[in-house]
Design a protein around this motif. Structure first.
Motif, short mmCIF file in Angstrom:
data_model
loop_
_atom_site.label_atom_id
_atom_site.label_comp_id
_atom_site.label_asym_id
_atom_site.label_seq_id
_atom_site.Cartn_x
_atom_site.Cartn_y
_atom_site.Cartn_z
N LYS A 10 0.86 -1.18 0.00
CA LYS A 10 0.00 0.00 0.00
C LYS A 10 0.90 1.23 0.00
O LYS A 10 1.92 1.26 0.67
N THR A 11 0.49 2.24 -0.75
CA THR A 11 1.16 3.54 -0.69
C THR A 11 0.24 4.50 0.04
O THR A 11 -0.93 4.63 -0.29
N PHE A 12 0.80 5.15 1.04
CA PHE A 12 0.10 6.21 1.75
C PHE A 12 0.69 7.54 1.33
O PHE A 12 1.92 7.71 1.35
N LYS A 13 -0.16 8.47 0.93
CA LYS A 13 0.25 9.86 0.69
C LYS A 13 -0.47 10.69 1.74
O LYS A 13 -1.70 10.62 1.86
N ILE A 14 0.30 11.44 2.51
CA ILE A 14 -0.22 12.13 3.68
C ILE A 14 0.18 13.59 3.64
O ILE A 14 1.37 13.91 3.46
N ILE A 15 -0.79 14.48 3.82
CA ILE A 15 -0.49 15.89 4.03
C ILE A 15 -0.92 16.21 5.45
O ILE A 15 -2.09 16.08 5.80
N SER A 16 0.06 16.59 6.27
CA SER A 16 -0.16 16.79 7.69
C SER A 16 0.41 18.13 8.14
O SER A 16 1.37 18.63 7.56
N LYS A 17 -0.14 18.64 9.22
CA LYS A 17 0.42 19.83 9.86
C LYS A 17 1.72 19.51 10.58
O LYS A 17 2.45 20.41 10.98
N HIS A 18 2.01 18.22 10.77
CA HIS A 18 3.18 17.79 11.54
C HIS A 18 4.00 16.75 10.75
O HIS A 18 4.14 15.61 11.19
N PRO A 19 4.54 17.12 9.58
CA PRO A 19 5.19 16.11 8.74
C PRO A 19 6.42 15.47 9.37
O PRO A 19 6.63 14.26 9.22
N GLU A 20 7.23 16.24 10.09
CA GLU A 20 8.45 15.66 10.68
C GLU A 20 8.09 14.63 11.74
O GLU A 20 8.65 13.53 11.76
N THR A 21 7.14 14.97 12.61
CA THR A 21 6.71 14.03 13.64
C THR A 21 6.11 12.78 13.03
O THR A 21 6.35 11.66 13.49
N MET A 22 5.33 12.96 11.96
CA MET A 22 4.70 11.83 11.29
C MET A 22 5.76 10.88 10.75
O MET A 22 5.70 9.67 10.97
N VAL A 23 6.75 11.41 10.04
CA VAL A 23 7.80 10.57 9.45
C VAL A 23 8.63 9.88 10.54
O VAL A 23 8.94 8.70 10.43
N GLU A 24 8.97 10.61 11.59
CA GLU A 24 9.74 10.00 12.69
C GLU A 24 8.97 8.87 13.35
O GLU A 24 9.54 7.82 13.67
N THR A 25 7.68 9.05 13.55
CA THR A 25 6.86 8.04 14.21
C THR A 25 6.69 6.81 13.32
O THR A 25 6.76 5.67 13.80
N ILE A 26 6.51 7.02 12.02
CA ILE A 26 6.42 5.90 11.08
C ILE A 26 7.73 5.11 11.10
O ILE A 26 7.72 3.88 11.15
N ARG A 27 8.83 5.82 11.11
CA ARG A 27 10.14 5.15 11.15
C ARG A 27 10.31 4.38 12.45
O ARG A 27 10.72 3.22 12.45
N ASP A 28 9.97 5.02 13.58
CA ASP A 28 10.20 4.38 14.88
C ASP A 28 9.28 3.20 15.14
O ASP A 28 9.71 2.20 15.70
N ARG A 29 8.03 3.32 14.74
CA ARG A 29 7.05 2.26 15.07
C ARG A 29 6.91 1.20 14.00
O ARG A 29 6.56 0.06 14.30
N LEU A 30 7.11 1.56 12.74
CA LEU A 30 6.95 0.59 11.65
C LEU A 30 8.27 0.19 11.02
O LEU A 30 8.32 -0.76 10.25
N GLY A 31 9.33 0.94 11.29
CA GLY A 31 10.61 0.65 10.67
C GLY A 31 10.62 0.97 9.19
O GLY A 31 11.38 0.39 8.43
N ARG A 32 9.78 1.91 8.77
CA ARG A 32 9.65 2.27 7.36
C ARG A 32 10.17 3.67 7.12
O ARG A 32 9.98 4.56 7.94
N GLY A 33 10.78 3.86 5.97
CA GLY A 33 11.20 5.18 5.55
C GLY A 33 10.07 5.86 4.80
O GLY A 33 9.05 5.25 4.48
N ALA A 34 10.25 7.14 4.53
CA ALA A 34 9.25 7.91 3.80
C ALA A 34 9.98 8.98 3.01
O ALA A 34 11.14 9.29 3.27
N THR A 35 9.29 9.54 2.03
CA THR A 35 9.85 10.65 1.25
C THR A 35 8.89 11.82 1.31
O THR A 35 7.71 11.66 1.60
N TYR A 36 9.43 13.00 1.04
CA TYR A 36 8.63 14.22 0.95
C TYR A 36 8.56 14.66 -0.50
O TYR A 36 9.56 14.60 -1.23
N ASN A 37 7.40 15.13 -0.91
CA ASN A 37 7.23 15.86 -2.16
C ASN A 37 6.67 17.22 -1.78
O ASN A 37 5.78 17.31 -0.92
N PHE A 38 7.20 18.26 -2.38
CA PHE A 38 6.66 19.59 -2.13
C PHE A 38 5.51 19.81 -3.10
O PHE A 38 5.68 19.71 -4.31
N VAL A 39 4.33 20.09 -2.55
CA VAL A 39 3.12 20.26 -3.35
C VAL A 39 2.46 21.59 -2.97
O VAL A 39 2.72 22.16 -1.92
#
Length: 95
Positions: A10-39
């Protein structure tokens, strides 16, 4: 050949008010990396960092929990992925 092929991702695309916290939490809890696109919002012209993360389907409910916990108002799109090749899709050990 040396190409890893994973199915049922599954691909998740997320626009959040807290992108850094979101990416850190995904990494810490799921062990997954993420990328940013500027939109940019087509109506508001507001600039956002859109998070893209590919997970296996078994991690979907945990991902949704993380998103809701960090930003219940996040804009989220979820796509079925036919296959994932290359990159570093292997799950990182987060223990």
């Amino acid at each position: 050949m040396g190409i890893a092929l994973h199915q049922r991702a599954k691909t998740f695309k997320i626009i959040s008010k807290h992108p850094e916290t979101m990416v850190e939490t995904i990494r810490d809890r799921l062990g997954r990396g993420a990328t940013y696109n500027f939109v940019e919002g087509g109506y508001s012209n507001e600039q956002f960092r859109e998070i893209t993360c590919v997970i296996n389907r078994l991690e979907e409910s945990k991902m949704k929990e993380i998103i809701y916990e960090i930003d219940p108002t996040a804009f989220v799109m979820v796509y079925d992925v036919a296959e994932v090749r290359g990159g570093n899709f292997k799950k990182h050990n987060n223990h």
